[in-house]
Design a protein around this motif. Structure first.
Motif, PDB file in Angstrom:
ATOM      1  N   ARG A 105       0.967  -1.266  -0.011  1.00  0.00           N
ATOM      2  CA  ARG A 105       0.015  -0.040   0.042  1.00  0.00           C
ATOM      3  C   ARG A 105       1.017   1.251  -0.091  1.00  0.00           C
ATOM      4  NH1 ARG A 105      -4.130   1.549   5.110  1.00  0.00           N
ATOM      5  NH2 ARG A 105      -2.053   1.792   5.709  1.00  0.00           N
ATOM      6  N   GLU A 151     -11.758   7.169   2.960  1.00  0.00           N
ATOM      7  CA  GLU A 151     -11.411   7.003   1.598  1.00  0.00           C
ATOM      8  C   GLU A 151     -10.227   7.776   1.391  1.00  0.00           C
ATOM      9  OE1 GLU A 151     -13.093   6.554  -2.880  1.00  0.00           O
ATOM     10  OE2 GLU A 151     -14.305   7.180  -1.271  1.00  0.00           O
ATOM     11  N   ALA A 174      -9.346   3.457  -3.738  1.00  0.00           N
ATOM     12  CA  ALA A 174     -10.342   2.359  -3.522  1.00  0.00           C
ATOM     13  C   ALA A 174      -9.969   1.360  -4.832  1.00  0.00           C
ATOM     14  CB  ALA A 174     -11.660   2.647  -3.422  1.00  0.00           C
ATOM     15  N   SER A 175     -10.049   1.874  -5.908  1.00  0.00           N
ATOM     16  CA  SER A 175      -9.862   0.936  -7.031  1.00  0.00           C
ATOM     17  C   SER A 175      -8.741   0.175  -7.311  1.00  0.00           C
ATOM     18  CB  SER A 175     -10.444   1.507  -8.387  1.00  0.00           C
ATOM     19  OG  SER A 175      -9.591   2.763  -8.556  1.00  0.00           O
ATOM     20  N   LYS A 211      -8.051  -2.261  -4.523  1.00  0.00           N
ATOM     21  CA  LYS A 211      -8.921  -3.441  -4.240  1.00  0.00           C
ATOM     22  C   LYS A 211      -8.134  -4.515  -4.615  1.00  0.00           C
ATOM     23  CE  LYS A 211     -13.109  -5.028  -6.384  1.00  0.00           C
ATOM     24  NZ  LYS A 211     -14.143  -5.002  -7.616  1.00  0.00           N
ATOM     25  N   GLU A 212      -7.043  -4.620  -5.557  1.00  0.00           N
ATOM     26  CA  GLU A 212      -6.406  -5.845  -5.900  1.00  0.00           C
ATOM     27  C   GLU A 212      -5.595  -6.388  -4.538  1.00  0.00           C
ATOM     28  OE1 GLU A 212      -3.281  -7.520  -9.139  1.00  0.00           O
ATOM     29  OE2 GLU A 212      -4.184  -5.778  -9.412  1.00  0.00           O
ATOM     30  N   TYR A 254      -6.278  -5.686  -1.417  1.00  0.00           N
ATOM     31  CA  TYR A 254      -7.010  -6.094  -0.371  1.00  0.00           C
ATOM     32  C   TYR A 254      -7.372  -7.373  -0.640  1.00  0.00           C
ATOM     33  CZ  TYR A 254      -8.077  -1.672   2.156  1.00  0.00           C
ATOM     34  OH  TYR A 254      -7.953  -0.409   2.776  1.00  0.00           O
ATOM     35  N   ASN A 255      -7.707  -7.711  -2.035  1.00  0.00           N
ATOM     36  CA  ASN A 255      -7.989  -9.073  -2.431  1.00  0.00           C
ATOM     37  C   ASN A 255      -7.013 -10.264  -2.216  1.00  0.00           C
ATOM     38  OD1 ASN A 255     -10.639  -8.378  -3.218  1.00  0.00           O
ATOM     39  ND2 ASN A 255      -9.999  -7.876  -5.404  1.00  0.00           N
TER      40      ASN A 255
END
Length: 397
Positions: free
Chosen positions: A32, A252, A275-276, A279-280, A282-283
């Motif tokens: 991150r 956010e 966020a977008s 996302k990967e 986080y996944n």
């Protein structure tokens, strides 16, 4: 044993889960931080540069067209000649509109205050008319041109982006204003194209922070946007200003890049949400946690199977040990050992017992061991007691 096994399994489970979680979250935070640094240092400025380059092609072109019209000798000569033959200026404006795919092309004469456009004369501008305020603002401004958003009277009041450019005669005297306009819908479609292409929010503001072009929900000012609540544009716009801003709103994290476009007199704002992009990551974190929990469960089950097998082996060995000890005790009971000094008669060979009685060797050994006796005679005794018996071939032993 069961209690110790349970404690051991709980300890191993906690250590494995803690280790996997620490590794997963450490990897997540590093990724991150790297992503945020990449957005600030590379992705967002690069997107802003790309959008700016495309804007120069798609939106800044009207500025060039207006500048060309303001310096066109035909237009200046036609005005200086007394604005004769209205069809000439009408055809000129029509060609400009068609050639450059503009929504409207126009010229307003300072001498007659006549508003000419591609379809003819629209009106006469007046200082008392609020909708004509733009012309008198352009006449009084120090700059040669401006970009503004107004309704287009010649196009059913459609919201249009106008580029208004001053026109001077050959002696530098102001003789009117000319320019072109692009329909807001087409420009909004262009902005939407940028947003879809780069997956960013793109909009334009004036130096005061008022949004002039956007494809976002209706807003009056940049200050109404969540990323701009703590962000202020410079009071004096400059092409040297490329501003980076980061804000966290409702959990956010938003990154923003602001670049001043002198040709339009506006700021280009490019806004990117994490966020977008996250996302990967986080996944990946959730996948790692799921894999870690699965591996932990598998290891705990394997350790449990090993411990159960080990416990069964120990139980079997304990049972065998008990059997061996029981057998040994039984053997010890059955076997009577002789130890110490045994008093024995030097003549008759009887043994004196603990009770002081004299007992034959056969009797004593029979009582204290499992041995049984049968009687025979050795050769020496046979020869001593029965001389010549051993020499007789017919005798048997």
């Amino acid at each position: 044993m069961p209690q110790h096994k349970t404690k051991f399994l709980v300890l191993v489970t906690c250590l494995l889960i803690a280790g996997f979680l620490i590794t997963s979250f450490a990897s997540f935070y590093v990724s991150r931080a790297s992503l945020r640094a990449e957005i600030k240092a590379t992705a967002l400025p690069l997107t802003s540069d790309n959008v700016y380059s495309e804007i120069q092609r798609d939106l800044v072109q009207p500025v060039s067209i207006s500048s060309f019209m303001a310096n066109d000798t035909f237009l200046r000569d036609w005005v200086i000649d007394g604005e004769k033959n209205e069809l000439k200026i009408q055809n000129y404006l029509s060609r400009i509109k068609t050639k450059y795919n503009a929504t409207v092309s126009f010229f307003v004469s300072e001498k007659t205050r006549t508003y000419y456009h591609a379809d003819g004369i629209l009106k006469t501008v007046k200082q008392t008319e609020p909708r004509d305020a733009w012309y008198f603002r352009v006449r009084a401004m120090a700059k040669d041109y401006e970009t503004n958003v107004d309704p287009d009277m010649a196009n059913k009041d459609a919201i249009t982006v106008f580029v208004n450019h001053k026109v001077y005669d050959y002696k530098g005297n102001y003789i009117g204003a000319t320019g072109v306009g692009l329909a807001m819908n087409s420009i909004v479609d262009t902005i939407k194209k940028y947003q879809a292409k780069y997956n960013r929010n793109v909009y334009f503001t004036d130096p005061a922070g008022k949004i002039v072009l956007h494809a976002l929900p209706d807003s009056e000012s940049v200050s109404t946007l969540k990323t701009m609540r703590s962000f202020a544009l410079p009071e004096t716009p400059s092409t040297a200003h490329e501003l980076l801003h980061t804000a966290t709103m409702q959990g956010e994290r938003i990154h923003l890049n602001a670049r001043f476009i002198p040709e339009m007199g506006w700021y280009l704002i490019v806004e990117q949400s994490e966020a977008s992009s996250l996302k990967e990551i986080y996944n990946t974190l959730l996948t790692n946690i799921a894999i870690s929990l699965t591996m932990t469960l598998g290891l705990v089950l394997l350790i449990n199977v090993i411990l159960n097998a080990y416990r069964k082996t120990l139980t079997h060995l304990e049972e065998e040990g008990k059997k061996l000890r029981s057998f040994t005790k039984e053997q010890e009971k059955e076997i009577k050992t002789l130890s110490g000094l045994l008093p024995i008669c030097s003549s008759c060979k009887k043994i004196r017992t603990k009770e002081g009685k004299w007992q034959s060797v056969e009797s004593y050994l029979s009582e204290h061991t499992k041995a049984n006796f049968s009687h025979g005679i050795c050769p020496n005794c046979t020869d001593r007691l029965y001389p010549g018996l051993l020499d007789d071939p017919t005798s048997t032993q």
